[in-house]
Structures are given as structure tokens and as C-alpha cells.
Design a protein around this motif. Structure first.
Motif, PDB file in Angstrom:
ATOM      1  N   ASP A 218      39.612  30.276  25.713  1.00  0.00           N
ATOM      2  CA  ASP A 218      40.673  31.281  25.814  1.00  0.00           C
ATOM      3  C   ASP A 218      40.537  32.119  27.079  1.00  0.00           C
ATOM      4  N   GLU A 219      39.293  32.505  27.413  1.00  0.00           N
ATOM      5  CA  GLU A 219      39.104  33.401  28.554  1.00  0.00           C
ATOM      6  C   GLU A 219      39.387  32.723  29.895  1.00  0.00           C
ATOM      7  N   TYR A 220      39.518  31.393  29.881  1.00  0.00           N
ATOM      8  CA  TYR A 220      39.846  30.663  31.096  1.00  0.00           C
ATOM      9  C   TYR A 220      41.351  30.399  31.229  1.00  0.00           C
ATOM     10  N   ARG A 221      42.157  31.044  30.409  1.00  0.00           N
ATOM     11  CA  ARG A 221      43.609  30.872  30.493  1.00  0.00           C
ATOM     12  C   ARG A 221      44.267  32.233  30.710  1.00  0.00           C
ATOM     13  N   VAL A 222      45.036  32.335  31.792  1.00  0.00           N
ATOM     14  CA  VAL A 222      45.718  33.581  32.141  1.00  0.00           C
ATOM     15  C   VAL A 222      47.206  33.287  32.288  1.00  0.00           C
ATOM     16  N   HIS A 223      48.030  34.166  31.713  1.00  0.00           N
ATOM     17  CA  HIS A 223      49.487  33.975  31.785  1.00  0.00           C
ATOM     18  C   HIS A 223      50.118  35.181  32.464  1.00  0.00           C
ATOM     19  N   THR A 224      50.905  34.897  33.494  1.00  0.00           N
ATOM     20  CA  THR A 224      51.483  35.960  34.301  1.00  0.00           C
ATOM     21  C   THR A 224      52.791  35.460  34.907  1.00  0.00           C
ATOM     22  N   GLU A 225      53.394  36.217  35.828  1.00  0.00           N
ATOM     23  CA  GLU A 225      54.668  35.818  36.415  1.00  0.00           C
ATOM     24  C   GLU A 225      54.464  34.742  37.478  1.00  0.00           C
ATOM     25  N   PHE A 226      55.514  33.897  37.653  1.00  0.00           N
ATOM     26  CA  PHE A 226      55.481  32.857  38.683  1.00  0.00           C
ATOM     27  C   PHE A 226      55.760  33.473  40.054  1.00  0.00           C
ATOM     28  N   LEU A 227      54.898  34.405  40.471  1.00  0.00           N
ATOM     29  CA  LEU A 227      55.046  35.080  41.750  1.00  0.00           C
ATOM     30  C   LEU A 227      53.669  35.223  42.389  1.00  0.00           C
ATOM     31  N   LYS A 228      53.644  35.559  43.686  1.00  0.00           N
ATOM     32  CA  LYS A 228      52.359  35.790  44.358  1.00  0.00           C
ATOM     33  C   LYS A 228      51.565  36.881  43.651  1.00  0.00           C
ATOM     34  N   LEU A 238      39.924  36.542  36.096  1.00  0.00           N
ATOM     35  CA  LEU A 238      38.991  35.416  36.000  1.00  0.00           C
ATOM     36  C   LEU A 238      37.655  35.709  36.671  1.00  0.00           C
ATOM     37  N   PHE A 239      37.670  36.434  37.772  1.00  0.00           N
ATOM     38  CA  PHE A 239      36.409  36.678  38.481  1.00  0.00           C
ATOM     39  C   PHE A 239      35.656  37.884  37.944  1.00  0.00           C
ATOM     40  N   ALA A 240      36.225  38.498  36.906  1.00  0.00           N
ATOM     41  CA  ALA A 240      35.470  39.523  36.185  1.00  0.00           C
ATOM     42  C   ALA A 240      34.641  38.909  35.064  1.00  0.00           C
ATOM     43  N   LEU A 241      34.797  37.599  34.820  1.00  0.00           N
ATOM     44  CA  LEU A 241      34.054  36.922  33.754  1.00  0.00           C
ATOM     45  C   LEU A 241      32.590  36.724  34.152  1.00  0.00           C
ATOM     46  N   PRO A 242      31.683  36.667  33.163  1.00  0.00           N
ATOM     47  CA  PRO A 242      30.260  36.400  33.470  1.00  0.00           C
ATOM     48  C   PRO A 242      30.060  35.067  34.178  1.00  0.00           C
ATOM     49  N   GLU A 243      30.851  34.045  33.782  1.00  0.00           N
ATOM     50  CA  GLU A 243      30.797  32.735  34.442  1.00  0.00           C
ATOM     51  C   GLU A 243      32.195  32.400  34.963  1.00  0.00           C
ATOM     52  N   PRO A 244      32.536  32.839  36.156  1.00  0.00           N
ATOM     53  CA  PRO A 244      33.871  32.550  36.690  1.00  0.00           C
ATOM     54  C   PRO A 244      34.045  31.054  36.944  1.00  0.00           C
ATOM     55  N   ASN A 261      45.343  34.371  48.733  1.00  0.00           N
ATOM     56  CA  ASN A 261      45.321  35.661  49.426  1.00  0.00           C
ATOM     57  C   ASN A 261      44.322  36.623  48.785  1.00  0.00           C
ATOM     58  N   MET A 262      44.308  36.643  47.456  1.00  0.00           N
ATOM     59  CA  MET A 262      43.425  37.563  46.755  1.00  0.00           C
ATOM     60  C   MET A 262      41.965  37.168  46.947  1.00  0.00           C
ATOM     61  N   LEU A 263      41.685  35.871  46.957  1.00  0.00           N
ATOM     62  CA  LEU A 263      40.319  35.409  47.164  1.00  0.00           C
ATOM     63  C   LEU A 263      39.811  35.809  48.546  1.00  0.00           C
ATOM     64  N   GLU A 264      40.701  35.738  49.540  1.00  0.00           N
ATOM     65  CA  GLU A 264      40.302  36.148  50.891  1.00  0.00           C
ATOM     66  C   GLU A 264      39.905  37.616  50.915  1.00  0.00           C
ATOM     67  N   GLU A 265      40.647  38.437  50.164  1.00  0.00           N
ATOM     68  CA  GLU A 265      40.305  39.866  50.097  1.00  0.00           C
ATOM     69  C   GLU A 265      38.939  40.083  49.447  1.00  0.00           C
ATOM     70  N   CYS A 266      38.558  39.145  48.575  1.00  0.00           N
ATOM     71  CA  CYS A 266      37.255  39.238  47.896  1.00  0.00           C
ATOM     72  C   CYS A 266      36.167  38.475  48.644  1.00  0.00           C
ATOM     73  N   PRO A 271      38.451  25.688  49.928  1.00  0.00           N
ATOM     74  CA  PRO A 271      37.864  25.282  48.646  1.00  0.00           C
ATOM     75  C   PRO A 271      36.356  25.540  48.536  1.00  0.00           C
ATOM     76  N   ASP A 272      35.743  26.223  49.515  1.00  0.00           N
ATOM     77  CA  ASP A 272      34.284  26.377  49.509  1.00  0.00           C
ATOM     78  C   ASP A 272      33.773  27.089  48.259  1.00  0.00           C
ATOM     79  N   ASP A 273      34.465  28.162  47.859  1.00  0.00           N
ATOM     80  CA  ASP A 273      34.039  28.928  46.691  1.00  0.00           C
ATOM     81  C   ASP A 273      34.836  28.589  45.432  1.00  0.00           C
ATOM     82  N   LEU A 274      36.003  28.017  45.602  1.00  0.00           N
ATOM     83  CA  LEU A 274      36.868  27.713  44.458  1.00  0.00           C
ATOM     84  C   LEU A 274      37.851  26.623  44.849  1.00  0.00           C
ATOM     85  N   SER A 275      37.935  25.569  44.047  1.00  0.00           N
ATOM     86  CA  SER A 275      38.917  24.508  44.274  1.00  0.00           C
ATOM     87  C   SER A 275      40.195  24.809  43.485  1.00  0.00           C
TER      88      SER A 275
END
Length: 346
Positions: A218-228, A238-244, A261-266, A271-275
Motif C-alpha cells: 500500500d505504501e508504494y502506491r500514490v494517487h494524485t492529479e495527472f499534472l507535474k 515515497l522518499f519519506a518511507l524507511p525503504e524508498p 524535477n522534484m528529484l533534481e531538487e532533492c 536513472p542513477d538514483d531512481l529508474s
């Protein structure tokens, strides 16, 4: 004095009634006769009176197109301009115009559709979405009004003409690609679970995980708007999880761009850190950095087929319900790489 139907008929060697039937695109007129009459019309500069023709046929010569949210939101997603391009190409060829209906809420959308139907503004309607227990679909069925869905109906599937992809298979195949690269912690980001497209793509994701013996969490499923902005919100969760996750299946390319874009801010890189794998293959998916591996659902063709189906239903009310499945393929690009440290063997 201007050119008349009688003048065109004489030049084409047919009866005036035949010219009228050609103008109305009557199915019983042969293609050869249609070509001959249209050639005479063009050479003589004859243009049918659209208003008079519409009154005679009790036709508006218009197609209603319903988007799943307000125009300013929907048109941020390249899916909608592309599917509208497919619809409008066929509409133009068949001498139909388009009328858009949008709304911030389900009530507003229903009211817009009711106005189109009750005022005879359109001959038929294309819905650019499919959701569970949709009052718009229920209304159109009650009115016995011609309509086509781009997507899969949640109910009465054999009674409703719809144009769709096999989104379950698409979700399964794209998730298997991540699994083949050694990813085991794979998350899913999708739209509302009221939308059938989200449900089907998530079902394919689930099937691939279960076939590989991986957990469906369940914690690996996120539902949101089809927008950036929806993709950016999902990354935070997702990256607040103990095992992202090390891999992401995202149900829409525009959301994927928000994720990148959000990953770059973090200070994380794809794909080096996330595919990342995605859906739709909108034009942005190829020019973003990195270019996205994505399921190409052939959006333009969805629009083309929907317009053809609707116009066929408008011209012949006895036209049976159809299910058109547009094939998908996967565009493999550079948003994925092998997971160098899998947690266990699959």
C-alpha cells in the motif's frame, strides 16, 4: 446568379437528389459517384449552405468533446491536445465542427453536457475519460444519445462504444521491464482510482509484481492529479518511507516530468538514483532529460478512431456498440538502468 445543385447535377450527369445525398455523405452512394460530384462542385465553385443542410438533416454538424476537468488544467497535459488533433482531423474531413465541454466538478460537467444535448448543439459526444459511476454516462444512456468513450466503461461495457488500449497489459509489460533490470522495490504513481485507466494500469503493475514474487505494498502506491505538481507531491511521500523505491511506474508522462524535477531538487538523479517508466509517449517524454522510457498508447489514433466511431453512430442510429483496441508499444529510452544492488533474487 450563383451555382445551384441543379447546375452541379447537370455537370456531373446525375440527378439533383444524388448531389444532395453526396453532400449528406449518404452511405448508399458509390464512391465513384461521390468523387464525380465532388469534382464538379469544386470545379464550379459550389459550396453547400451548411445552415440549410443542417436544418434539412436536423443535424448540427457538430461533435461535443468532454474533458475530465477544467480546460486550463486538462490542456496542461499534452495528452488532450494530441487526442483532440486526432478527433479534429476526422471531424474536418467529414465536415463537422467541435464543441468542448469542461467543468471544475462533476456537476458542472453534467450541466454542460445537458446543455449540449437539450439545445441540439451537437449530434454526438466523445468523452475523453472513463470513470466509475459517471453521471454523464448515465445521462447519455438514458437519453439514448450517440456517444463514444476514449477509455473503458466501468459498467455496461457491451452497450457502449469505446476506444481504448489494453492498459492492463501495458502496466504489466512496463513493470516487467523494471523487474528485468533487478528492481524489487517498485512503486506506482497514478491518478484517482475513480479513473478506469488508473485502475487498469495499476492492475498490470500488480500482476507483474505477483508473477515475480514481489510484494504489492500500500505504501508504494500514490494517487494524485495527472499534472507535474502531482508527480512532485508523490515524490515527497515515497522518499519519506524507511525503504524508498528504486523503480517507479508512473501512469502519465506529465507526472513523470514532475517527478524528475522534484528529484533534481532533492539532489537525486534519474536513472542513477531512481529508474522511471511511464505512459502515453507525449512529445515531452522524448525531449525531457533524461528521455523517458514510456508506453506509447498512440494518442492521435485514439482520437481518430473515436471520431470515426461517433460519426458512424450519428449517421446510423442502429450501429452496434464497438470496442476498438489501439495497440501499444514501449519506447525504451534512458530513464532506467540496472539496479546494481538488488535486495534478493527473484
Amino acid at each position: 446568379m450563383g451555382v445551384t445543385i441543379k447546375d452541379v447535377a447537370k455537370a456531373a450527369g446525375v440527378a439533383p437528389s444524388t448531389v444532395s445525398r453526396v453532400i449528406a455523405d449518404h452511405p448508399r452512394i458509390s464512391e465513384a459517384t461521390k468523387k464525380r460530384v465532388k469534382k464538379a462542385m469544386k470545379e464550379m465553385g459550389y459550396h453547400p449552405n451548411a445552415n440549410a443542410r443542417s436544418l434539412a438533416n436536423r443535424s448540427s454538424q457538430s461533435i461535443g468533446v468532454v474533458m475530465p476537468s477544467s480546460a486550463d488544467k486538462a490542456l496542461q497535459n499534452p495528452f488532450f491536445p494530441e487526442v483532440l488533433r486526432g478527433i479534429s482531423g476526422i471531424a474536418h474531413k467529414m465536415d463537422y465542427s467541435l464543441l468542448l465541454a469542461t467543468g471544475e466538478t462533476g456537476t458542472e460537467m453534467l450541466e454542460g453536457v445537458e446543455r449540449m444535448v437539450y439545445s441540439n448543439r451537437v449530434d454526438g459526444i466523445i468523452l475523453l475519460y472513463s470513470q466509475i459511476d459517471d453521471p454523464v454516462i448515465n445521462f447519455l444512456l438514458e437519453q439514448n444519445f450517440p456517444f463514444v468513450i476514449i477509455g473503458k466503461p466501468s459498467e455496461r461495457i457491451d452497450e457502449i462504444t469505446h476506444v481504448d488500449n489494453d492498459n492492463v497489459s501495458g502496466g504489466r509489460e512496463i513493470t516487467k521491464h523494471l523487474i528485468s533490470l533487478g528492481h524489487e522495490r517498485i512503486a506506482f504513481i497514478g491518478g484517482s482510482t475513480d479513473l478506469i485507466v488508473t485502475v487498469d494500469r495499476m492492475r498490470g503493475y500488480q500482476m507483474a509484481l505477483e508473477e515475480a514474487g514481489l510484494p504489492y505494498l500500500d505504501e508504494y502506491r500514490v494517487h494524485t492529479e495527472f499534472l507535474k505538481s502531482g508527480g512532485q507531491q508523490a515524490v515527497n511521500e515515497l522518499f519519506a518511507l524507511p525503504e524508498p523505491p528504486t523503480g517507479l511506474v508512473i501512469a502519465d508522462d506529465l507526472m513523470s516530468i514532475g517527478v524528475v524535477n522534484m528529484l533534481e531538487e532533492c539532489n537525486k538523479r534519474v536513472p542513477d538514483d531512481l529508474s522511471i517508466v511511464s505512459f502515453n509517449n507525449v512529445y515531452l517524454s522524448e525531449i525531457t532529460r533524461p528521455p523517458l522510457t514510456t508506453v506509447d498508447i498512440h494518442i492521435y489514433e485514439l482520437g481518430v478512431q473515436a471520431a470515426k466511431c461517433l460519426i458512424a453512430k450519428v449517421k446510423d442510429k442502429t450501429e452496434p456498440a464497438k470496442r476498438i483496441i489501439v495497440p501499444f508499444d514501449i519506447k525504451y529510452r534512458s530513464s532506467t538502468k540496472a539496479n546494481e544492488a538488488p535486495t534478493r533474487n527473484i
